[in-house]
Write a protein that holds these residues in place. Structure first.
Motif, short mmCIF file in Angstrom:
data_model
loop_
_atom_site.label_atom_id
_atom_site.label_comp_id
_atom_site.label_asym_id
_atom_site.label_seq_id
_atom_site.Cartn_x
_atom_site.Cartn_y
_atom_site.Cartn_z
N ASN A 121 -101.95 4.71 4.76
CA ASN A 121 -101.94 5.81 5.72
C ASN A 121 -101.50 5.37 7.10
N ASP A 122 -101.90 4.18 7.51
CA ASP A 122 -101.44 3.66 8.80
C ASP A 122 -99.93 3.52 8.81
N THR A 123 -99.37 2.95 7.75
CA THR A 123 -97.92 2.76 7.67
C THR A 123 -97.19 4.09 7.57
N LEU A 124 -97.67 4.99 6.72
CA LEU A 124 -97.01 6.29 6.55
C LEU A 124 -97.09 7.16 7.80
N SER A 125 -98.14 6.96 8.60
CA SER A 125 -98.26 7.75 9.84
C SER A 125 -97.17 7.42 10.85
N LYS A 126 -96.50 6.29 10.64
CA LYS A 126 -95.46 5.83 11.57
C LYS A 126 -94.05 6.08 11.04
N THR A 127 -93.94 6.73 9.88
CA THR A 127 -92.63 6.98 9.29
C THR A 127 -92.47 8.44 8.92
N ASP A 128 -91.25 8.90 8.88
CA ASP A 128 -90.90 10.25 8.41
C ASP A 128 -91.72 11.33 9.11
N GLY A 129 -92.01 11.12 10.40
CA GLY A 129 -92.76 12.11 11.17
C GLY A 129 -94.16 12.35 10.65
N ALA A 130 -94.72 11.36 9.97
CA ALA A 130 -96.07 11.44 9.40
C ALA A 130 -96.19 12.63 8.44
N ARG A 131 -95.09 12.96 7.76
CA ARG A 131 -95.05 14.11 6.86
C ARG A 131 -95.92 13.91 5.62
N CYS A 132 -96.04 12.66 5.18
CA CYS A 132 -96.74 12.34 3.94
C CYS A 132 -97.97 11.49 4.24
N LYS A 133 -99.01 11.65 3.44
CA LYS A 133 -100.19 10.80 3.60
C LYS A 133 -100.81 10.54 2.24
N VAL A 134 -101.68 9.55 2.20
CA VAL A 134 -102.43 9.22 0.99
C VAL A 134 -103.75 9.97 1.04
N ILE A 135 -104.12 10.59 -0.09
CA ILE A 135 -105.39 11.32 -0.15
C ILE A 135 -106.41 10.64 -1.05
N LYS A 136 -105.92 9.70 -1.90
CA LYS A 136 -106.85 9.05 -2.81
C LYS A 136 -106.23 7.75 -3.32
N VAL A 137 -107.08 6.73 -3.48
CA VAL A 137 -106.67 5.47 -4.11
C VAL A 137 -107.74 5.09 -5.13
N GLU A 138 -107.28 4.75 -6.33
CA GLU A 138 -108.19 4.25 -7.37
C GLU A 138 -107.84 2.80 -7.64
N CYS A 139 -108.84 1.94 -7.60
CA CYS A 139 -108.68 0.52 -7.87
C CYS A 139 -109.33 0.21 -9.21
N PHE A 140 -108.53 -0.30 -10.15
CA PHE A 140 -109.03 -0.68 -11.47
C PHE A 140 -109.19 -2.19 -11.53
N GLU A 141 -110.38 -2.65 -11.93
CA GLU A 141 -110.55 -4.08 -12.18
C GLU A 141 -110.22 -4.40 -13.63
N ASN A 142 -110.30 -3.41 -14.48
CA ASN A 142 -109.88 -3.52 -15.88
C ASN A 142 -109.74 -2.10 -16.42
N ASP A 143 -109.50 -1.97 -17.71
CA ASP A 143 -109.28 -0.63 -18.28
C ASP A 143 -110.53 0.24 -18.29
N LYS A 144 -111.69 -0.36 -18.16
CA LYS A 144 -112.95 0.40 -18.23
C LYS A 144 -113.60 0.66 -16.89
N ASN A 145 -113.27 -0.11 -15.86
CA ASN A 145 -113.97 0.01 -14.58
C ASN A 145 -112.99 0.27 -13.44
N SER A 146 -113.33 1.25 -12.63
CA SER A 146 -112.53 1.54 -11.45
C SER A 146 -113.41 2.15 -10.37
N ALA A 147 -112.87 2.21 -9.17
CA ALA A 147 -113.54 2.86 -8.05
C ALA A 147 -112.48 3.64 -7.27
N ILE A 148 -112.90 4.73 -6.66
CA ILE A 148 -111.99 5.61 -5.93
C ILE A 148 -112.46 5.77 -4.51
N TYR A 149 -111.48 5.74 -3.60
CA TYR A 149 -111.73 6.13 -2.21
C TYR A 149 -110.78 7.28 -1.93
N GLU A 150 -111.33 8.41 -1.38
CA GLU A 150 -110.50 9.56 -1.12
C GLU A 150 -110.92 10.26 0.16
#
Length: 152
Positions: A121-150
């Motif tokens: 989001n920091d990087t995207l806020s500085k490009t393309d007039g901040a038109r696009c942003k990230v709303i969610k990221v999911e981090c998988f440590e393996n196929d069974k376990n993940s965590a989300i920040y949104e």
């Protein structure tokens, strides 16, 4: 209404240790092939009718360097929390060329998802007039376990 697109960044070989997990084997050095799924949104499409140009993640000057940052942060790295009691030991190992150490503010998939969320989001806020942003990221440590920040 808004548009949403996703991209997966994967095959990041990391070793890590969660020193606070004294009840678990996660306190030991262990490894994962991390994978991140990133959700992008925009109310409008760009000139190519995309939410975000995935090719724009390449190295500067062609792109914004996010792909390079992901590789530098997560590919064949040792992730250690800044308050790990053995931080000096891991820093010595890095100085000897035994590991590519990344000292993290916090450790865990939840914190890694937030780290990617904030960086993108920091990087995207500085490009393309901040038109696009990230709303969610999911981090998988393996196929069974993940965590989300949104965003809410």
């Amino acid at each position: 209404m808004s548009y949403i697109s996703t991209k997966i960044f994967d095959n990041y070989s990391v070793a890590l240790r969660q020193h606070k997990a004294q009840h678990s084997h996660c306190q030991l050095l262990h490894g994962y092939a991390l994978r991140f799924k990133v959700w992008f949104t925009s109310d409008s499409l760009d000139d190519m009718n995309w939410v975000v140009d995935f090719g724009g993640f390449k190295s500067p000057p062609v792109g914004n360097g996010l792909k390079d940052w992901m590789v530098d942060t997560f590919d064949h790295t040792l992730l250690i929390e800044k308050d790990d009691p053995y931080l000096d030991f891991f820093q010595s190992a890095a100085m000897e060329g035994l590991c590519k150490l990344k000292v993290m503010e916090k450790m865990g998939c939840e914190s890694l998802a937030k780290l990617v969320f904030d960086k993108f989001n920091d990087t995207l806020s500085k490009t393309d007039g901040a038109r696009c942003k990230v709303i969610k990221v999911e981090c998988f440590e393996n196929d069974k376990n993940s965590a989300i920040y949104e965003s809410k």
